[in-house]
Design a protein around this motif. Structure first.
Motif, PDB file in Angstrom:
ATOM      1  N   LYS A 150       8.695  25.520   3.542  1.00 53.04           N
ATOM      2  CA  LYS A 150       8.361  25.933   2.187  1.00 53.04           C
ATOM      3  C   LYS A 150       7.784  27.338   2.258  1.00 53.04           C
ATOM      4  N   SER A 151       8.371  28.254   1.498  1.00 52.49           N
ATOM      5  CA  SER A 151       7.952  29.663   1.495  1.00 52.49           C
ATOM      6  C   SER A 151       7.985  30.241   2.908  1.00 52.49           C
ATOM      7  N   GLY A 152       8.997  29.834   3.684  1.00 53.46           N
ATOM      8  CA  GLY A 152       9.176  30.401   5.015  1.00 53.46           C
ATOM      9  C   GLY A 152       8.288  29.817   6.089  1.00 53.46           C
ATOM     10  N   LYS A 153       7.553  28.757   5.790  1.00 48.65           N
ATOM     11  CA  LYS A 153       6.662  28.140   6.773  1.00 48.65           C
ATOM     12  C   LYS A 153       6.994  26.654   6.922  1.00 48.65           C
ATOM     13  N   LEU A 154       6.826  26.160   8.139  1.00 50.50           N
ATOM     14  CA  LEU A 154       7.067  24.751   8.403  1.00 50.50           C
ATOM     15  C   LEU A 154       6.153  23.882   7.551  1.00 50.50           C
ATOM     16  N   ILE A 155       6.701  22.827   6.990  1.00 47.06           N
ATOM     17  CA  ILE A 155       5.875  21.864   6.257  1.00 47.06           C
ATOM     18  C   ILE A 155       5.218  20.954   7.294  1.00 47.06           C
ATOM     19  N   GLU A 156       4.032  21.299   7.718  1.00 47.62           N
ATOM     20  CA  GLU A 156       3.368  20.632   8.831  1.00 47.62           C
ATOM     21  C   GLU A 156       3.090  19.159   8.548  1.00 47.62           C
ATOM     22  N   GLY A 157       2.920  18.815   7.271  1.00 49.38           N
ATOM     23  CA  GLY A 157       2.605  17.440   6.954  1.00 49.38           C
ATOM     24  C   GLY A 157       3.664  16.458   7.395  1.00 49.38           C
ATOM     25  N   VAL A 158       4.934  16.895   7.408  1.00 49.95           N
ATOM     26  CA  VAL A 158       6.021  16.014   7.848  1.00 49.95           C
ATOM     27  C   VAL A 158       5.771  15.511   9.266  1.00 49.95           C
ATOM     28  N   PHE A 159       5.078  16.309  10.062  1.00 51.40           N
ATOM     29  CA  PHE A 159       4.862  15.995  11.471  1.00 51.40           C
ATOM     30  C   PHE A 159       3.472  15.404  11.720  1.00 51.40           C
ATOM     31  N   LYS A 160       2.836  14.989  10.615  1.00 51.71           N
ATOM     32  CA  LYS A 160       1.540  14.331  10.704  1.00 51.71           C
ATOM     33  C   LYS A 160       1.537  12.999   9.958  1.00 51.71           C
ATOM     34  N   GLY A 161       2.728  12.535   9.602  1.00 52.60           N
ATOM     35  CA  GLY A 161       2.824  11.250   8.920  1.00 52.60           C
ATOM     36  C   GLY A 161       3.045  11.344   7.427  1.00 52.60           C
ATOM     37  N   GLU A 162       3.145  12.561   6.887  1.00 55.51           N
ATOM     38  CA  GLU A 162       3.411  12.728   5.457  1.00 55.51           C
ATOM     39  C   GLU A 162       4.925  12.822   5.275  1.00 55.51           C
ATOM     40  N   THR A 163       5.572  11.681   5.207  1.00 57.74           N
ATOM     41  CA  THR A 163       7.026  11.638   5.210  1.00 57.74           C
ATOM     42  C   THR A 163       7.628  12.220   3.933  1.00 57.74           C
ATOM     43  N   ILE A 164       8.865  12.705   4.048  1.00 56.41           N
ATOM     44  CA  ILE A 164       9.565  13.297   2.908  1.00 56.41           C
ATOM     45  C   ILE A 164       9.871  12.242   1.860  1.00 56.41           C
ATOM     46  N   ASN A 165      10.265  11.077   2.297  1.00 58.91           N
ATOM     47  CA  ASN A 165      10.567   9.992   1.363  1.00 58.91           C
ATOM     48  C   ASN A 165       9.688   8.789   1.692  1.00 58.91           C
ATOM     49  N   THR A 166       9.842   7.719   0.931  1.00 59.89           N
ATOM     50  CA  THR A 166       8.999   6.538   1.129  1.00 59.89           C
ATOM     51  C   THR A 166       9.545   5.675   2.260  1.00 59.89           C
ATOM     52  N   PRO A 167       8.782   5.466   3.313  1.00 66.23           N
ATOM     53  CA  PRO A 167       9.236   4.615   4.416  1.00 66.23           C
ATOM     54  C   PRO A 167       8.872   3.154   4.162  1.00 66.23           C
ATOM     55  N   SER A 168       9.521   2.272   4.893  1.00 64.80           N
ATOM     56  CA  SER A 168       9.147   0.858   4.862  1.00 64.80           C
ATOM     57  C   SER A 168       7.931   0.658   5.751  1.00 64.80           C
ATOM     58  N   MET A 169       6.830   0.223   5.167  1.00 64.00           N
ATOM     59  CA  MET A 169       5.636   0.001   5.965  1.00 64.00           C
ATOM     60  C   MET A 169       5.795  -1.222   6.882  1.00 64.00           C
ATOM     61  N   LEU A 170       6.711  -2.135   6.531  1.00 65.76           N
ATOM     62  CA  LEU A 170       7.008  -3.247   7.428  1.00 65.76           C
ATOM     63  C   LEU A 170       7.720  -2.723   8.681  1.00 65.76           C
ATOM     64  N   ARG A 222       0.842  -1.199   0.000  1.00 62.81           N
ATOM     65  CA  ARG A 222       0.000   0.000   0.000  1.00 62.81           C
ATOM     66  C   ARG A 222       0.874   1.244   0.000  1.00 62.81           C
ATOM     67  N   SER A 223       0.377   2.310  -0.569  1.00 62.16           N
ATOM     68  CA  SER A 223       1.102   3.576  -0.567  1.00 62.16           C
ATOM     69  C   SER A 223       1.163   4.152   0.849  1.00 62.16           C
ATOM     70  N   HIS A 224       2.319   4.713   1.169  1.00 63.69           N
ATOM     71  CA  HIS A 224       2.442   5.393   2.451  1.00 63.69           C
ATOM     72  C   HIS A 224       1.623   6.679   2.469  1.00 63.69           C
ATOM     73  N   ARG A 225       1.152   7.090   1.301  1.00 67.22           N
ATOM     74  CA  ARG A 225       0.322   8.298   1.233  1.00 67.22           C
ATOM     75  C   ARG A 225      -1.176   7.964   1.199  1.00 67.22           C
ATOM     76  N   ALA A 226      -1.482   6.685   1.148  1.00 67.44           N
ATOM     77  CA  ALA A 226      -2.885   6.283   1.252  1.00 67.44           C
ATOM     78  C   ALA A 226      -3.370   6.519   2.686  1.00 67.44           C
ATOM     79  N   LYS A 227      -4.663   6.498   2.872  1.00 72.39           N
ATOM     80  CA  LYS A 227      -5.241   6.772   4.185  1.00 72.39           C
ATOM     81  C   LYS A 227      -4.688   5.822   5.250  1.00 72.39           C
ATOM     82  N   LEU A 228      -4.582   4.534   4.908  1.00 70.60           N
ATOM     83  CA  LEU A 228      -4.092   3.544   5.865  1.00 70.60           C
ATOM     84  C   LEU A 228      -2.626   3.800   6.211  1.00 70.60           C
ATOM     85  N   GLY A 229      -1.809   4.038   5.192  1.00 66.34           N
ATOM     86  CA  GLY A 229      -0.395   4.278   5.430  1.00 66.34           C
ATOM     87  C   GLY A 229      -0.152   5.513   6.283  1.00 66.34           C
TER      88      GLY A 229
END
Length: 389
Positions: free
Chosen positions: A231-251, A38-45
């Motif tokens: 980004k544009s002088g503001k924290l990328i909040e998604g990084v701190f909500k599970g929206e990782t910068i790169n693809t993590p191992s779901m295992l 499953r994608s790490h960007r899907a709802k479950l991931g």
């Protein structure tokens, strides 16, 4: 006289300082709910990644206004992300008393090329003079020296009202030692240490002061994509909500969740600390009666309860030349591995010759206690063989 061969042995011979022992009772079946394929960007991931963040914050007692994110490249990636993103506005004090602290100092000097840098250094076994730290500057340090077994005893040396940021590599301290969040601004760790998770992923925790720095300061050097937190002088909040910068191992994510749930089941942070401290006490009692081993840490209050580093103080051993000492210590570790009693307990390659026992929370204190007579047996066997040669 050689020590007798012990009748019992540890139930789990994994005493490596990273990757570390899995939690008691762990099996591959524990990961059956992993979001594989499953994608790490899907709802479950994203939900699983966010769960790792929230459970970690709760167990550690992290303040509600801190951000915690999952980042690439283990603790090393988390520390480098902090150094490259935050340093340069002020002068920097880097504390080093073992190899990783020295590594951060080297990166600040040789890669970021900051000239307003002070290195406060101590040899293996000791801490630098903490009274010399200048908190009008940014301060970079490890909480626990993984390769020296020397930890900070507390955060009393850090003022609450400080101008600079405190950037703390806590990879072998998080979940096994109390961290004073009001004295810290950046804290990093990896999954592979105290909770026995799989490697490759790091955790980056930011205080409101650290976020303010990120949003008000742009470093003079270009930042690789995996280091970018704004980004544009503001924290990328998604990084701190599970929206990782790169693809993590779901295992690996599922494994991290398994460790966190186990920590909650046994009683949370207090229980995790108690397990590590129990292992350290066993070693301390044993060292107190030993005629050949001692802690590398010079002061009891600085002894690590996770990376427990030992030196050999037997006059016979000290009479050997450096190569012979290294060979003898290596043979002790190899002999115990051959017996299936302890794996990977040699000292770190840059550290003084000796042994290093991991005492993190996933190690059963009873296993640590069972290992100690084997150390006497192995040392006696090596000494006898060397003396007879």
């Amino acid at each position: 006289m050689n020590a007798p061969r012990p009748a019992s042995r540890p139930g789990n011979p994994c005493f490596s300082s990273g990757p570390c022992a899995k939690r008691p009772g762990w099996s591959l079946g524990s990961l059956s709910e992993a979001a594989l394929g499953r994608s790490h960007r899907a709802k479950l991931g994203k939900a699983k990644l966010a769960e790792v963040i929230e459970r970690s914050k709760k167990i550690l007692g992290m303040p509600a206004d801190w951000r915690l994110g999952i980042v690439p490249a283990s603790d090393t990636g988390a520390v480098e992300m902090a150094l490259w993103s935050l340093l340069g506005r002020r002068g920097v004090d880097v504390l080093a008393w073992e190899s990783f602290g020295e590594g951060w100092a080297s990166d600040v000097s040789k890669q970021l090329k900051l000239d307003n840098l002070r290195l406060l250094k101590a040899g293996y076994g000791a801490l630098p003079d903490l009274t010399q730290v200048d908190f009008s500057r940014d301060v970079v340090f490890t909480w626990n020296g993984t390769t020296s077994g020397v930890k900070l005893p507390n955060g009393n040396w850090i003022p609450t009202g400080r101008a600079g940021l405190t950037i703390c590599d806590a990879t072998s301290a998080a979940f096994a030692m109390d961290l004073p969040w009001d004295k810290l601004d950046v804290v990093t760790w990896s999954w592979q240490k105290v909770l026995g998770g799989e490697a490759a992923h790091g955790m980056l925790a930011l205080s409101p002061r650290a976020v303010e720095r990120l949003e008000s300061y742009t470093p003079a050097w270009p930042l690789p994509k995996i280091f970018r937190l704004t980004k544009s002088g503001k924290l990328i909040e998604g990084v701190f909500k599970g929206e990782t910068i790169n693809t993590p191992s779901m295992l690996a994510v599922e494994d991290a969740l398994d460790g966190l749930k186990w920590a909650e089941e046994i009683g949370g942070l207090k229980a995790l600390i108690a397990r590590s401290e129990a292992s350290l006490k066993s070693v301390a009692d044993w060292v107190g009666a030993s005629d050949w081993a001692d802690f590398l840490a010079e002061k009891p209050e600085t002894r690590s309860c996770t990376s427990i580093c030992l030196k050999i103080v037997d006059p016979w051993f000290l009479s050997l030349d450096a190569d012979a000492q290294a060979a003898a210590a290596k043979r002790i570790a190899s002999l115990l591995e051959e017996e299936g009693v302890a794996f990977d307990i040699g000292s770190y390659r840059d550290a003084p010759v000796g042994l290093r026992l991991w005492g993190g929370a996933t190690v059963e204190p009873a296993d640590m206690a069972a290992l100690l007579p084997w150390l006497d047996w192995a040392y006696g066997a090596v000494k006898s063989d060397k003396a007879a040669a």
